[in-house]
Design a protein around this motif. Sequence first.
Motif: not given
Length: 385
Positions: A121-136
């Motif tokens: 929500a603060l604008g960082h991309r998530i690379a470690d969790i598969p569910v959130l890896r492709d989330a904008e």
Amino acid sequence: MARLLRPLFRGTTYTRLLHLWVPMLVVSVWVFIDDESLWVPAAVLIPLGFVPAVRTGEGVQARLLLSPGHEDSAFSVAPSATWRDRLRTVAWLELRMALGGLTAVACVWLPVLTVELVRLALGHRIADIPVLRDAEPHSAYALLALLPLLALYGAVVGLGILATAGARALLGPSAAERLEALEERTEQLLERTRIARELHDSIGHALTVAVVQAGAARAAGSPDFTERALTAIEETGRAALEDLERVLGVLREAERPVSARPTLTDADRLLESARASGAEVDAEVTGPLETLPGPVSREGYRILQEALTNVLRHAGAVPTRVRVEVADGALSLTVRNPLPDGRAGTGRGSGLRGIRERAALLGGRAHTGPDGAGDWLVRVELPLG
């Protein structure tokens, strides 16, 4: 809402969480050794569950952590006595391991998921969790950050309740243990009944003697008689106090050894107490009283005490015949006295009922009532076998 959040303020919620985390301590150590063979700790639990003492340890933990604050008899603390108990212990260990694994996953990954949603929500991309890896990245993810925490709350409370239910089913007392507990409870109730009867007989006798002696001393107006009456009251009261102290000692300390209860070999003090109260007691003892079995001799003493107490209480200072005979494998005890003014009693008092109960308990029989010749008769026969 307050009801929904109530488990958060209960210590039981956190002790149950601790109980589920304990097996994970072993698993976490094993992970450092071989993180690809997590089945090994679960396999080790199978032979461990067959050790009888393990069931005791698991039962103690369940009482302290799953149901703290009160003694929960639903968790047995006895060692495994049968193969069925051992198999139930194995099933419980495996269930505890499985629930502990789910708890560990929930406690580790759900908070992590909350943190990552906040970062997203603060604008960082998530690379470690598969569910959130492709989330904008988007501020709307902040609204979802509470969902993992709610799921964690439900998992901790729900898994704790499930563990408690499983422990009660698998660590609960077996049929043999329930029967043993029932027998122990029955023994306790019988002991309470016996103590109540002891107090009735001993204290009732002492009070009756004191009342009769005091009344006789006042009516006699003789210093010598008054002195004898006071002596009899003192001796009877002292004996009653000894009985009272012994009974109270049993109530205060379950493990305290009980001092010897009076037996028929001590019957002389009953007879002398009745004589000191003014009754003309004609006593005849036949046979070796010292050879009587302990229960028969003790109950015989109480029966004689109650019979003499009834004489003093209801008939007063009247001629009384006492016959105690040991012969033909039985103890025969007879107490006969004239009825006051020829009146026949009902024979329904608690003392007379106690005489009949004592006799029945030892497989004997008792008769209490008028004999048709103007006398009141108490006749008891107790087998020695």
